[in-house]
Write a protein that holds these residues in place. Structure first.
Motif, mmCIF file in Angstrom:
data_model
loop_
_atom_site.group_PDB
_atom_site.id
_atom_site.type_symbol
_atom_site.label_atom_id
_atom_site.label_comp_id
_atom_site.label_asym_id
_atom_site.label_seq_id
_atom_site.Cartn_x
_atom_site.Cartn_y
_atom_site.Cartn_z
ATOM 1 N N GLU A 15 0.815 -1.208 0.000
ATOM 2 C CA GLU A 15 0.000 0.000 0.000
ATOM 3 C C GLU A 15 0.851 1.261 0.000
ATOM 4 N N SER A 16 2.115 1.148 0.434
ATOM 5 C CA SER A 16 2.963 2.338 0.477
ATOM 6 C C SER A 16 4.201 2.216 -0.392
ATOM 7 N N GLU A 17 4.495 1.003 -0.882
ATOM 8 C CA GLU A 17 5.696 0.802 -1.678
ATOM 9 C C GLU A 17 5.318 0.278 -3.053
ATOM 10 N N GLY A 18 5.421 1.143 -4.073
ATOM 11 C CA GLY A 18 4.993 0.834 -5.424
ATOM 12 C C GLY A 18 5.507 -0.469 -5.969
ATOM 13 N N PRO A 19 6.822 -0.761 -5.907
ATOM 14 C CA PRO A 19 7.340 -1.996 -6.502
ATOM 15 C C PRO A 19 6.749 -3.260 -5.905
ATOM 16 N N LEU A 20 6.196 -3.159 -4.664
ATOM 17 C CA LEU A 20 5.596 -4.321 -4.027
ATOM 18 C C LEU A 20 4.087 -4.376 -4.233
ATOM 19 N N ALA A 21 3.583 -3.579 -5.168
ATOM 20 C CA ALA A 21 2.142 -3.582 -5.423
ATOM 21 C C ALA A 21 1.656 -4.998 -5.652
ATOM 22 N N ALA A 22 0.570 -5.377 -4.951
ATOM 23 C CA ALA A 22 0.076 -6.751 -5.013
ATOM 24 C C ALA A 22 -1.413 -6.753 -5.290
ATOM 25 N N GLY A 23 -1.910 -7.905 -5.728
ATOM 26 C CA GLY A 23 -3.333 -8.058 -5.992
ATOM 27 C C GLY A 23 -3.602 -8.188 -7.482
ATOM 28 N N CYS A 43 5.200 -9.102 -20.432
ATOM 29 C CA CYS A 43 6.408 -9.672 -19.822
ATOM 30 C C CYS A 43 7.109 -8.619 -18.979
ATOM 31 N N ARG A 44 7.223 -7.413 -19.500
ATOM 32 C CA ARG A 44 7.841 -6.320 -18.738
ATOM 33 C C ARG A 44 7.042 -6.013 -17.484
ATOM 34 N N PHE A 45 5.707 -6.036 -17.601
ATOM 35 C CA PHE A 45 4.845 -5.797 -16.450
ATOM 36 C C PHE A 45 5.101 -6.852 -15.381
ATOM 37 N N ALA A 46 5.212 -8.120 -15.806
ATOM 38 C CA ALA A 46 5.417 -9.228 -14.868
ATOM 39 C C ALA A 46 6.715 -9.072 -14.092
ATOM 40 N N VAL A 47 7.764 -8.622 -14.780
ATOM 41 C CA VAL A 47 9.063 -8.446 -14.121
ATOM 42 C C VAL A 47 9.027 -7.246 -13.178
ATOM 43 N N ARG A 48 8.376 -6.193 -13.613
ATOM 44 C CA ARG A 48 8.351 -4.955 -12.819
ATOM 45 C C ARG A 48 7.486 -5.097 -11.571
ATOM 46 N N TYR A 49 6.374 -5.837 -11.686
ATOM 47 C CA TYR A 49 5.451 -5.996 -10.553
ATOM 48 C C TYR A 49 5.195 -7.490 -10.319
ATOM 49 N N PRO A 50 6.087 -8.177 -9.660
ATOM 50 C CA PRO A 50 5.989 -9.639 -9.529
ATOM 51 C C PRO A 50 4.803 -10.121 -8.710
ATOM 52 N N LEU A 51 4.194 -9.256 -7.918
ATOM 53 C CA LEU A 51 3.069 -9.670 -7.081
ATOM 54 C C LEU A 51 1.723 -9.177 -7.612
ATOM 55 N N LEU A 52 1.740 -8.582 -8.818
ATOM 56 C CA LEU A 52 0.525 -7.946 -9.335
ATOM 57 C C LEU A 52 0.012 -8.697 -10.560
ATOM 58 N N GLY A 53 -1.284 -9.065 -10.534
ATOM 59 C CA GLY A 53 -1.922 -9.695 -11.680
ATOM 60 C C GLY A 53 -2.733 -8.684 -12.460
ATOM 61 N N LEU A 54 -2.995 -8.975 -13.732
ATOM 62 C CA LEU A 54 -3.736 -8.052 -14.582
ATOM 63 C C LEU A 54 -4.744 -8.820 -15.423
ATOM 64 N N ASP A 55 -5.999 -8.380 -15.379
ATOM 65 C CA ASP A 55 -7.032 -8.875 -16.288
ATOM 66 C C ASP A 55 -7.136 -7.867 -17.428
ATOM 67 N N LEU A 56 -6.685 -8.242 -18.612
ATOM 68 C CA LEU A 56 -6.711 -7.358 -19.773
ATOM 69 C C LEU A 56 -7.969 -7.672 -20.584
ATOM 70 N N ILE A 57 -8.978 -6.817 -20.450
ATOM 71 C CA ILE A 57 -10.259 -7.037 -21.121
ATOM 72 C C ILE A 57 -10.220 -6.291 -22.449
ATOM 73 N N ALA A 58 -9.715 -6.976 -23.483
ATOM 74 C CA ALA A 58 -9.549 -6.371 -24.801
ATOM 75 C C ALA A 58 -10.728 -6.779 -25.675
#
Length: 230
Positions: A15-23, A43-58
């Motif tokens: 919640e206070s440290e961007g690189p550790l963004a999770a959820g 792939c870049r997103f995965a490396v940059r935010y290892p604890l963060l998932g993304l639902d890409l609704i394209a």
């Protein structure tokens, strides 16, 4: 002493440290942008935010942020209502494109007026989800596509296999060796991508992280988005 964090502690720190963004973040995007620009950057997103998932609704349409169908959405029209935080991501350019074989069959095109005699590719009129997609009337009154689809990816595939002439974003068609521009000086359209984020989640670390990633991606992709106008 070495510190070890449990998953719950990491989530709290995030919640206070961007690189550790999770959820997870659910991001709604136009189909072409999601498939051709954002998905290849995961792939870049995965490396940059290892604890963060993304639902890409394209999709060929928009999921609704106000209705909580997504945390954030990239839109073609700036929304004027709803509990949203909205900002501009980028302009982007569109041109007419065709396969060289199509132009060899039909002969060269010298004027916009001649487009009326060609097989044009575009959106199904009553399925257009944004007025910003009504390109042909802007090019010349009365222009009507022969081949239509609500999917920009389908339109792209029609054009690159010689079915006709399509209005396509530069970030999709500009670097496609199967396509050449048609009347590039006479027909040059510009549109804008807007990012809308629900007020309830815009300050969370997971949504801030996704927003920062999009800002960086769009900044880096300016040349691809705008072509020679970047």
């Amino acid at each position: 002493e070495q510190l070890e964090h449990t998953a719950s502690e990491i989530a709290t720190l995030s919640e206070s440290e961007g690189p550790l963004a999770a959820g997870r973040v659910r991001l709604g995007v136009p189909e072409g942008l999601g498939s051709l620009l954002i998905a290849p950057a995961m792939c870049r997103f995965a490396v940059r935010y290892p604890l963060l998932g993304l639902d890409l609704i394209a999709l060929s349409g928009f999921v609704s942020v106000p209705k909580r169908e997504a945390d954030m959405s990239i839109m073609l029209t700036r929304p004027k209502a709803g509990r949203l935080k909205v900002r501009k991501l980028s302009d982007y350019a569109l041109h007419l494109y065709a396969h060289p074989d199509y132009l060899a069959r039909t002969g060269p095109i010298h004027t916009v007026a001649e487009l009326a005699d060609h097989s044009l590719i575009g959106y199904v009129d009553d399925l257009i989800y944004s007025t910003q997609l009504r390109y042909h009337e802007e090019i010349a009154p009365g222009l009507t596509p022969r081949f239509c689809s609500p999917s920009i990816v389908a339109q792209w595939q029609m054009a690159r296999t010689g079915a006709g002439i399509a209005v396509l974003p530069h970030f999709i068609a500009g670097e496609d060796p199967a396509l050449v521009p048609v009347l590039p000086q006479e027909v040059s359209l510009r549109r804008t991508f807007w990012l809308a984020v629900h007020e309830d989640v815009h300050a969370t670390s997971r949504v801030r992280a996704a927003g920062e990633f999009l800002d960086d991606l769009f900044s880096e992709a300016a040349g691809k988005l705008l072509g020679g106008n970047a």
